[in-house]
Design a protein around this motif. Sequence first.
Motif, short mmCIF file in Angstrom:
data_model
loop_
_atom_site.label_atom_id
_atom_site.label_comp_id
_atom_site.label_asym_id
_atom_site.label_seq_id
_atom_site.Cartn_x
_atom_site.Cartn_y
_atom_site.Cartn_z
N ARG A 167 -1.90 -22.79 -1.91
CA ARG A 167 -1.45 -24.11 -2.40
C ARG A 167 -0.30 -24.67 -1.55
O ARG A 167 -0.21 -25.87 -1.33
N SER A 211 -3.53 -30.90 -3.35
CA SER A 211 -3.99 -30.15 -4.52
C SER A 211 -5.00 -29.09 -4.08
O SER A 211 -5.62 -29.22 -3.02
N LEU A 212 -5.15 -28.05 -4.90
CA LEU A 212 -6.14 -26.99 -4.65
C LEU A 212 -6.68 -26.55 -6.01
O LEU A 212 -5.91 -26.13 -6.89
N ASP A 260 -6.20 -25.78 -11.58
CA ASP A 260 -5.34 -25.65 -10.38
C ASP A 260 -5.14 -24.16 -10.09
O ASP A 260 -4.88 -23.37 -11.00
N LYS A 304 -3.46 -21.09 -7.13
CA LYS A 304 -2.49 -20.87 -6.05
C LYS A 304 -3.19 -20.59 -4.72
O LYS A 304 -2.66 -20.89 -3.65
N LEU A 356 -10.21 -29.51 -2.74
CA LEU A 356 -8.83 -29.76 -2.27
C LEU A 356 -8.68 -31.19 -1.81
O LEU A 356 -9.68 -31.88 -1.50
#
Length: 696
Positions: free
Chosen positions: A630, A650-651, A657, A659, A669
Amino acid sequence: MSKLRIYELAKELEISSKELITVLLEEFGIEAKNHMSVIDEEDGDLIKELYSEKKTSDEDKKEIVEEYEELVNEDIKKQERKNSKIKRGTNDKRDEDKKIENSVDEVIELEGTIVVKDLAEKLKKPATEVIKALIFEGVMANMNQEIDFNIAEKVIEKFGSLAVLKEAEAGKLAAEEVYAESIEDSEENEENEEKRPPIVTVMGHVDHGKTSLLDAIKHSKVTSTEAGGITQHIGAYTVDVNGEKVTFLDTPGHEAFTAMRARGAQITDIVILVVAADDGIMPQTVEAINHCKAAKVPMIVAINKMDRPAANPDKVKQELTEHGLLSEDWGGDTICVPVSAHTREGLDTLLEMVILTSEMLELNANPKRNAKGTVIEAKLDKGRGPLATLLVQNGTLSTGDSIIVGTTYGRIRAMLDDKGKKIKAAGPSIPVEVLGLSEVPAAGDRFIVVKDEKTARNMAESRKEKIRQENFQSSNRVSMENLYSQIQEGKVKELSVIVKADVQGSVEAIRQSIEKLSTDNVKVRVIHGGVGAITETDVSLAYASNAIIIGFNVRPDNNAIAVGERDNVEIKTYRIIYNALDDIKAAMMGMLEPEYKEVVLGRVEVRAVYKISNVGTIAGCYVLNGKITRNSSVRVLRQGIVIFESTLASLKRFKDDVKEAAAGFECGLSVEKFNDIKEGDIIEAYTMEEIKPKQI
């Protein structure tokens, strides 16, 4: 047929080895390299017969020669008195000429230095005009700064006047020059020379047993008082060897004290190079060999620690050949003596070689002249004031003599020998500790005896003034060559250090070692070095200069500790030099700008693109290798070309969401400030890692 060594035969005939070598060559045509060479016993018998015949005739001649020498000495003394009268007359005439020469209109009398503002007043010109004239002379000075006579003279000439140095000042500045001439004159007419003890320096690698060897020779313990068993200072000792005196200098073995070792080699007559039989030639051994060769000093190799099971003297001799030293028993002329400081094996042979080598050198000095020599060591004693260990190289130094030592002067109140006993006089090659100097001199300074304390003080002040003027000129002069470099130096980081130590030699050595640590990125500068405890003044200087204080074998006093804590000045104290250098290296590394390297975390392939209003472009991706996190930086590659670099906005995995996403998984993403993502793009995730600075 049995053989006989030169020095053994010389001892039997009661002559020097050098004299015997000359006789062998002239009378018998036998060439001998040195006192260790061998001859046949038959030749030895012939020489003994020759000398028994000569002895009787020589005794008859001796009385005639002594009478003749007395008459010659009387004539020389008369001539010297005559020369001194002529010289005084010449100097008086020179002074008269100077007075006539200076009787010119519009003359401005100056002392050795003058403030720019005062110079402007004397010239009756605005200070700005004088400052402008100084700039044209290459000197940057404001109206409150001092300039020396030479610079002021040029400025005054530009304004159409003449500058004259006040007679008192001129006399004071010329005092040293006049005295130097008289010293040279006395050097040229050296008489009454007598044999003097040899000065022997013990050199070699750290922990090879130099001080232990000296201990065995003089029956004392020096090593036990040294931190870590390493000698930190130069010591000088006089010992009796078969009725003859020999002065030994013990130099430190650590490479940081190269300057001290080099100084030892310059004032010495013979060097004993100590090499451990179980260790061989080491870096500092090579360093010592180079010092000896540079100083052209004869060397005796003491192969120490022969009592060790791993002792291998042949290996040492082999390694010596790599540095141009061939042992005499291998056909060379380097004397190698196997010894053991622990069992005292070979010590008598080593000392005998020292005496024989000194005989070959024919060391002489005149004990009847004024003393001169070198400062071996100096320190500040709390109760007794400045103390200096002086090595008398010529003449005789007596209690009550006035001496000048570098920029220091004094009258000798007391002298102590190497055993701490009070003595009244010290002849050539004798080391003494003296009390009565005005300041702590620098180790390696030359000293000379002058007629009185006033002369010594004037000469010391003259030298200080000269150094001050040189420093002023070097710090204020500007040129096109150094102007750019001075501006550029603002980009170089600088670590300022104040060094305080118990003895001057340590200050000098630590200063050189610290300044050698400078790199292209960090410049280390010793802004002050001194002897004695760390004081409040040192802390104030460190605070003003943003410096750290290094104390070597000294401690800060109570005021210094309190002020240091208040002003947040770092004070570091050490007993061993290795630790000081390591800490300074660490401080330098902390000043370096951090370096970063790029670490690629992984690659993802864009397989679908979704455009969402109020959100932007979302890429549906598959992680090809590694992982994407992230907080990682990303670059967008299209057909292998980088088209954009940014960070992840964002991921996600499905609606959550996350990490990170690992290889083999899908993710969604979005890239910060970039919406032109297309199918087939590769997104490379990377991070920047800080690299720790390499060891300085």
